[in-house]
Design a protein around this motif. Structure first.
Motif, mmCIF file in Angstrom:
data_model
loop_
_atom_site.group_PDB
_atom_site.id
_atom_site.type_symbol
_atom_site.label_atom_id
_atom_site.label_comp_id
_atom_site.label_asym_id
_atom_site.label_seq_id
_atom_site.Cartn_x
_atom_site.Cartn_y
_atom_site.Cartn_z
ATOM 1 N N ARG A 1 -17.212 1.721 6.355
ATOM 2 C CA ARG A 1 -16.449 2.829 5.788
ATOM 3 C C ARG A 1 -16.571 2.789 4.273
ATOM 4 N N TYR B 1 2.842 6.796 2.406
ATOM 5 C CA TYR B 1 2.855 7.178 3.826
ATOM 6 C C TYR B 1 3.911 8.263 4.074
ATOM 7 N N ARG C 1 -2.289 -6.794 2.125
ATOM 8 C CA ARG C 1 -2.107 -5.395 1.720
ATOM 9 C C ARG C 1 -1.442 -4.586 2.838
ATOM 10 N N PRO C 2 -0.187 -4.887 3.161
ATOM 11 C CA PRO C 2 0.456 -4.116 4.229
ATOM 12 C C PRO C 2 0.783 -2.698 3.795
ATOM 13 N N GLY C 3 0.600 -1.778 4.743
ATOM 14 C CA GLY C 3 1.010 -0.393 4.536
ATOM 15 C C GLY C 3 1.996 -0.029 5.636
ATOM 16 N N VAL C 4 1.468 0.343 6.801
ATOM 17 C CA VAL C 4 2.291 0.952 7.856
ATOM 18 C C VAL C 4 3.494 0.098 8.258
ATOM 19 N N HIS D 1 -11.859 -4.884 4.713
ATOM 20 C CA HIS D 1 -10.848 -4.261 5.591
ATOM 21 C C HIS D 1 -11.270 -4.428 7.045
ATOM 22 N N PHE E 1 -8.470 2.080 -3.969
ATOM 23 C CA PHE E 1 -9.461 1.792 -2.928
ATOM 24 C C PHE E 1 -10.776 2.546 -3.113
ATOM 25 N N GLN F 1 -14.913 -4.214 -3.307
ATOM 26 C CA GLN F 1 -14.669 -4.010 -1.881
ATOM 27 C C GLN F 1 -15.972 -4.277 -1.140
ATOM 28 N N ALA G 1 -4.521 -6.059 6.128
ATOM 29 C CA ALA G 1 -3.443 -5.084 6.066
ATOM 30 C C ALA G 1 -2.363 -5.556 7.050
ATOM 31 N N THR G 2 -1.507 -4.658 7.509
ATOM 32 C CA THR G 2 -0.416 -5.060 8.410
ATOM 33 C C THR G 2 -0.942 -5.839 9.621
ATOM 34 N N MET H 1 -12.149 -7.893 -1.822
ATOM 35 C CA MET H 1 -11.458 -7.494 -0.586
ATOM 36 C C MET H 1 -12.395 -6.886 0.445
ATOM 37 N N TYR I 1 1.100 6.442 11.816
ATOM 38 C CA TYR I 1 0.610 6.795 10.477
ATOM 39 C C TYR I 1 0.561 8.312 10.300
ATOM 40 N N LYS J 1 -0.444 4.512 -0.699
ATOM 41 C CA LYS J 1 -1.304 5.703 -0.710
ATOM 42 C C LYS J 1 -0.614 6.840 0.052
ATOM 43 N N VAL K 1 0.855 -1.183 0.000
ATOM 44 C CA VAL K 1 0.000 0.000 0.000
ATOM 45 C C VAL K 1 0.896 1.239 0.000
#
Ligand SMILES: *Cc1c(COP(=O)(O)O)cnc(C)c1O
Length: 345
Positions: A128, A37, A204-207, A154, A80, A121, A188-189, A152, A328, A33, A31
């Protein structure tokens, strides 16, 4: 040269991606976005593509368009926010894959770009983004006969492993997607760390890529070094900074460093934050100004030329805790004034 230096360690991002990838038996996306980050989406994504990442996620189509320029053809870029009015040209011309969130988006997509790949999604309780179970039941048949590349959802509470919401959303996700041929993605993470039940086909890892909680084994990625502009002695009873919020209890030596809340060093963290000189923590004293911060360097020898504000001693979550926020927000707040450096061996 007084601007603070922000160094992004691309090797650390690559190592974090590999470490998260090694925790699952499925595909690991990335991720990127919000400009990766705050770390630079183009540099991060190009590095992770070299590392083996084949799928990237961004929040909005404009980010996807910029990312396509950086990555060139090939890697899949998922959006997304789905297929919004005005996005059709970007999605079509640049080969972006919208994560369709509603009946409206589905109709827009199938009408404007028939045959073009898309994801779905689903809302499994976070309320959300994504289709509700009833909406999905009505559309499932149509969607699966088209070019559906991912389904997907979340997780709302994945950073709290014992939270009942995790199992609840997993159950709903299974009910909504069991039997589908398209690949599935839930985590995600935080979800990666919940274990294999949560992994499905794509994570879908981000942070965690950027060194933040809840991936506690992450290597730090963002390093901020701030030059000292001036050092002065203050007597007991003297104050430092706006509003006289800090008063010296004893004679002290105060360094004024060249960064402030305009650089994303959140003003609220002042009373609880430290910077580091080598192995020595030095307390932030007084209010954080727009461009300047006062630091107690009493007894530090030799007199520091620069201090570490973010890095091995002070992680993004340490600063976040001092500011009452999350890593974040620290990362995505890092400002535009830094001299940016990318480290890669
Ligand atoms: C931001 C986001 C992610 C990445 O989450 P992290 O907690 O940063 O790993 C994954 N999926 C969705 C839908 C997101 O909005």
């Amino acid at each position: 040269m007084t601007a603070a230096t922000l160094t992004i360690d691309l090797d650390a991002i690559a190592a974090n991606w590999r470490a998260l990838d090694a925790k699952t038996a499925c595909e690991t996306a990335a991720v990127v976005k919000a400009n990766g980050y705050g770390c630079g989406a183009d540099r991060v994504a190009r590095r992770l593509a070299r590392e083996g990442a084949r799928r990237f996620f961004v929040a909005v189509a404009e980010e996807g368009a910029a990312l396509r320029q950086a990555l060139g053809p090939g890697p899949e870029i998922n959006v997304f926010s789905g297929h919004m009015p005005g996005d059709t040209d970007m999605i079509g011309d640049l080969g972006l894959v919208p994560m369709i969130n509603s009946l409206d988006q589905m109709l827009r997509h199938l009408e404007a770009l028939p045959g073009h790949p898309f994801g779905i999604q689903l809302d499994t309780g976070m309320n959300r983004l994504g289709m509700e179970p009833a909406e999905w039941s009505a559309l499932r048949e149509v969607a699966t006969q088209q070019n559906l590349t991912l389904v997907m959802s979340h997780l709302a509470c994945a950073d709290e492993p014992d939270h009942a919401m995790n199992a609840q959303q997993l159950k709903v996700f299974r009910q909504m997607t069991d039997g589908l041929r398209a690949p599935r993605s839930l985590s995600a993470t935080g979800g990666i760390l919940l274990g294999p039940d949560y992994h499905f086909d794509v994570t879908r890892p981000g942070v965690g890529l950027y060194g933040g909680r809840p991936f506690d084994d992450a290597m730090p990625v963002a390093h901020v070094q701030v030059p000292v502009i001036q050092v002065r002695d203050v007597e007991a009873g003297e104050t430092v900074g706006y509003g006289n919020t800090w008063t010296a209890q004893a004679p002290a030596r105060i360094a004024t460093i060249a960064a402030g809340y305009a650089d994303g060093i959140i003003r609220a963290m002042g009373p609880d934050a430290y910077v580091w000189v080598g192995e020595t923590p030095c307390k932030v004293v007084g209010r954080i100004s727009m461009d300047l911060i006062g630091v107690d360097v009493t007894g530090v020898s030799p007199e520091p030329q620069a201090v570490e504000l973010l890095g091995h001693h002070n992680g993004v979550d340490t600063l976040a805790d001092a500011a009452g926020t999350i890593g974040y927000e620290i990362l995505t707040s890092l400002g535009a004034r830094y001299r940016r450096r990318y480290h890669s061996a």
